[in-house]
Every structure is written in C-alpha cells, then in structure tokens.
Design a protein around this motif. Sequence first.
Motif, short mmCIF file in Angstrom:
data_model
loop_
_atom_site.label_atom_id
_atom_site.label_comp_id
_atom_site.label_asym_id
_atom_site.label_seq_id
_atom_site.Cartn_x
_atom_site.Cartn_y
_atom_site.Cartn_z
N LYS A 192 33.84 65.55 47.65
CA LYS A 192 34.05 65.12 46.26
C LYS A 192 34.74 63.77 46.15
O LYS A 192 34.80 63.19 45.06
CB LYS A 192 34.85 66.19 45.51
CG LYS A 192 34.07 67.50 45.34
CD LYS A 192 34.85 68.51 44.52
CE LYS A 192 34.04 69.79 44.34
NZ LYS A 192 34.77 70.82 43.55
N ASP A 193 35.27 63.27 47.28
CA ASP A 193 35.87 61.93 47.27
C ASP A 193 34.80 60.88 47.49
O ASP A 193 33.73 61.16 48.04
CB ASP A 193 36.93 61.81 48.37
CG ASP A 193 38.21 62.56 48.03
OD1 ASP A 193 38.35 62.97 46.86
OD2 ASP A 193 39.03 62.75 48.94
N SER A 194 35.09 59.66 47.07
CA SER A 194 34.14 58.58 47.27
C SER A 194 34.03 58.22 48.75
O SER A 194 34.90 58.57 49.57
CB SER A 194 34.54 57.34 46.48
OG SER A 194 35.69 56.74 47.05
N VAL A 195 32.97 57.51 49.08
CA VAL A 195 32.76 57.07 50.46
C VAL A 195 33.93 56.23 50.94
O VAL A 195 34.47 56.43 52.03
CB VAL A 195 31.43 56.28 50.55
CG1 VAL A 195 31.34 55.53 51.87
CG2 VAL A 195 30.25 57.24 50.40
N VAL A 196 34.35 55.25 50.12
CA VAL A 196 35.44 54.37 50.56
C VAL A 196 36.75 55.13 50.70
O VAL A 196 37.56 54.85 51.60
CB VAL A 196 35.58 53.14 49.62
CG1 VAL A 196 36.17 53.54 48.27
CG2 VAL A 196 36.42 52.06 50.29
N GLU A 197 36.98 56.15 49.86
CA GLU A 197 38.20 56.96 49.99
C GLU A 197 38.21 57.71 51.31
O GLU A 197 39.26 57.87 51.95
CB GLU A 197 38.31 57.93 48.81
CG GLU A 197 38.71 57.27 47.50
CD GLU A 197 38.59 58.20 46.31
OE1 GLU A 197 39.34 58.00 45.34
OE2 GLU A 197 37.76 59.13 46.35
N ASN A 198 37.05 58.18 51.75
CA ASN A 198 36.96 58.84 53.04
C ASN A 198 37.21 57.87 54.19
O ASN A 198 37.89 58.19 55.16
CB ASN A 198 35.58 59.49 53.21
CG ASN A 198 35.49 60.87 52.59
OD1 ASN A 198 35.93 61.85 53.19
ND2 ASN A 198 34.94 60.95 51.39
N VAL A 199 36.68 56.67 54.06
CA VAL A 199 36.80 55.68 55.14
C VAL A 199 38.24 55.24 55.35
O VAL A 199 38.69 55.05 56.48
CB VAL A 199 35.89 54.46 54.85
CG1 VAL A 199 36.22 53.29 55.78
CG2 VAL A 199 34.43 54.85 54.99
N VAL A 200 38.99 55.08 54.27
CA VAL A 200 40.35 54.51 54.38
C VAL A 200 41.42 55.55 54.69
O VAL A 200 42.60 55.20 54.77
CB VAL A 200 40.74 53.73 53.10
CG1 VAL A 200 39.74 52.63 52.81
CG2 VAL A 200 40.89 54.66 51.89
N LEU A 201 41.03 56.79 54.92
CA LEU A 201 42.04 57.83 55.18
C LEU A 201 42.99 57.47 56.33
O LEU A 201 44.21 57.65 56.19
CB LEU A 201 41.35 59.17 55.45
CG LEU A 201 42.28 60.35 55.69
CD1 LEU A 201 43.21 60.59 54.51
CD2 LEU A 201 41.48 61.61 56.01
N PRO A 202 42.51 56.94 57.48
CA PRO A 202 43.47 56.57 58.54
C PRO A 202 44.46 55.51 58.09
O PRO A 202 45.62 55.52 58.53
CB PRO A 202 42.56 56.05 59.66
CG PRO A 202 41.24 56.68 59.41
CD PRO A 202 41.12 56.77 57.92
N LEU A 203 44.03 54.60 57.22
CA LEU A 203 44.93 53.56 56.72
C LEU A 203 45.98 54.16 55.78
O LEU A 203 47.14 53.73 55.78
CB LEU A 203 44.14 52.48 55.99
CG LEU A 203 43.10 51.73 56.82
CD1 LEU A 203 42.35 50.73 55.95
CD2 LEU A 203 43.75 51.03 58.00
N LYS A 204 45.55 55.13 55.00
CA LYS A 204 46.49 55.81 54.11
C LYS A 204 47.56 56.53 54.93
O LYS A 204 48.76 56.47 54.60
CB LYS A 204 45.74 56.79 53.21
CG LYS A 204 46.57 57.38 52.09
CD LYS A 204 45.69 58.20 51.16
CE LYS A 204 46.50 58.73 49.97
NZ LYS A 204 45.65 59.52 49.04
#
Length: 234
Positions: free
Chosen positions: A101-113
């Motif tokens: 349900k999260d956007s593609v970019v939200e999934n990609v940046v998880l390690p940065l978060k």
Amino acid sequence: MSTPILQVSGLRKTYGRGQNRFEALRGVSLDIGEGESLAIVGKSGSGKSTLMHLLALLDVPDSGRILLEGNDTAGLRGARLNRTRNKTFGFVFQQFFLTGKDSVVENVVLPLKIAGVGRRERRRRGLAALEQLDLADKAGNKALDLSGGQKQRVVIARALVNNPRIIFADEPTGNLDTATGSVVEDILFTLNREHGITLVIVTHDDDLAARCDRRVVIRDGILVEELAVTEARA
C-alpha cells in the motif's frame, strides 16, 4: 594482494536441540574479494542460505570468525551492527518484501529512513535509484500495482539506495519468468561489473551461477567445492 572484503573461517551453526538438532554449517571457511561475483550453490537444506545470513550479519555463528575488511565483526552489537549492515550491504530476496500500500519510492527509501536520512535527501536518492533502474515514472505508484519484474527492480533500487559495497541476492529470479529473470540478472551483473559492487548470489540455478566469477558448492553444511566459472565449464 588486498584484503578480501569478507573472510570467514570455521563457521558453525546449529539449530534446535536434542533429536531436533540440525547442523546447518559445519566449519565453513571462505574469502570473498572486493568487486567479485560469487555464487553459493547447493540443494535445499544444504546450508547455503544460512551461510548468506551469517555473511550478511543477519545471524551469528555458534563458532568461527567473520571479518569485514579485515575487522572482526564479533563485537558488533545493537545500533553499531545495524549501521554497519545498513551502510555496507544491500539485499535482494526471492520474496519481494515490499509494503504493497506504500508508494514505490517509499519502499525504496526505507534503508535511508532507518539510517536517519532527512526526508528531502531520502526522496532525492530514492528517485535517483529508481532512475537507474528505469522506474522513475513508477515512483508514485502503489507497490502492489507493479508486475513481478517491476517489483524485483524496486527491490534492487532499495538495495542500491545506500550505495552498498556488497549486494546479497537469495534466489533473486526464483519468482520470475525466464525472460524477466534474465533482465534482473543483467541488472545485477551490470552493477557488479560497471560499479564494482561485490555480488553474492545464493542459488540452485546452474545457469545463473555460471554468470559469476566464482562458484562455491555447499553440501550438508560443508564447503565441498570451489571453482572459478571457467573451471566449472571445462
């Protein structure tokens, strides 16, 4: 000769107790050179995924040593371990582990978060990683709306977003059709050969293993064979 990026010696790992006790690894020793592509090959239950989890510091051995750039990792704990893992490794698994349900970019940046990178910088680096994988136009899409091949490219973008030294890939094409799997393989080997990222692939696929610089074979928790790909093909 430069120090291998990863060196392991005498790794042992056992699960369970009593009659349920299972020796997953029985004294494995292995060096991995920086910029190398390595296939860890073996049948189901051979210990290959256990070895990868130990190499990636996702689990700890019962005995033996793991050196990262010559430094013993045994003393890494808590936040220090997480920082080391987060900045050094990227992960590509057969299961995508995306939040649908999260956007593609939200999934990609998880390690940065997880690393505490600010929102604006996270987005900038996330979009750059997606651009590298030809997915910038999907940044705002929900992950669940992507095809299998697109999901695996998102997973690779997530693995890349922290500029890792090593990418671990566990059966990275196992859930993909042959044509899509070939595209994903090409991406991984391009990252290895053009960007110098060390690539460690766990697989039972001989064709995929043959694309690597070197292949090691695990059988019943023991490293039984180690071949350069040119030897394996002979």
